[in-house]
Write a protein that holds these residues in place. Sequence first.
Motif, PDB file in Angstrom:
ATOM      1  N   LEU A 159       0.778  -1.094   0.006  1.00 55.22           N
ATOM      2  CA  LEU A 159       0.079   0.051   0.132  1.00 55.22           C
ATOM      3  C   LEU A 159       0.868   1.032  -0.019  1.00 55.22           C
ATOM      4  N   ALA A 166      -4.173   4.733   4.868  1.00 58.67           N
ATOM      5  CA  ALA A 166      -4.376   3.500   4.690  1.00 58.67           C
ATOM      6  C   ALA A 166      -5.473   2.869   5.613  1.00 58.67           C
ATOM      7  N   LEU A 172       2.240  -1.714   4.787  1.00 60.62           N
ATOM      8  CA  LEU A 172       2.071  -0.337   4.635  1.00 60.62           C
ATOM      9  C   LEU A 172       3.469   0.461   4.868  1.00 60.62           C
TER      10      LEU A 172
END
Length: 218
Positions: free
Chosen positions: A68, A73, A90
């Motif tokens: 991501l 997020a 992330l």
Amino acid sequence: MPDIRIAPSLLAADFSRLGEEVRAIEQGGADWLHLDIMDGHFVPNISFGPGLIKALRPHSRMPFDVHLMIAPADPYLAAFAEAGADLISLHPEAGPHLHRSLQTIRALGKKAGVVLNPGTPVEVLAHVMDLVDLILVMSVNPGFGGQSFLSGQLSKIATLRRMIDATGREIALQVDGGVTAKTAPDCIAAGADVLVAGTAVFGAPDYAAAITALKGGR
Ligand code: DX5
Ligand code: ZN
């Protein structure tokens, strides 16, 4: 030496025939499918979202490794989990609560990863090591495929290898950006065990040969 896994990045595939491309790399020996999610805000490029992951899921048995590059997020973690992600990674810069984001990914039943930009120090991981299944070292600034490998990141990989080994837990150490048959041996020597490669796989005429070459011919 651990087994080296190759995670081709779909970003470099032919977007007009993605199902076919995914089947081709799986047949060619790819281990994971790396899916780069970009929002045009956290990084200066836009790629694709959970709808595409859901559409590709029936085409492959490979673990779907979702990277991501979006901020925030947290509001989208469930959507990526439901779409078929197996690992969700992330960047700590994507939100104020890294620890909570990792807890959320795990509560969704998925493996959780942290991605370090070239300028992000390893210290950000010090108090979340017990929550990570994967650490991804960016060897380019995120946003685009086809950039040159930043060899200054090799020492970061080596430091992380020591940090991971000290935990005694199984944590994958992944490198992403400019990984080719030329740069892969240095990544492996530094301690990486999962290599992401976009251009070096999808830009090659023979995917199986390209994947074998990345594994060091093994
Ligand atoms: C960059 C992405 C990478 C990229 C790698 O932001 O995270 O996964 O697709 O592409 P190559 O292997 O071409 O550098
Ligand atoms: Zn990536």
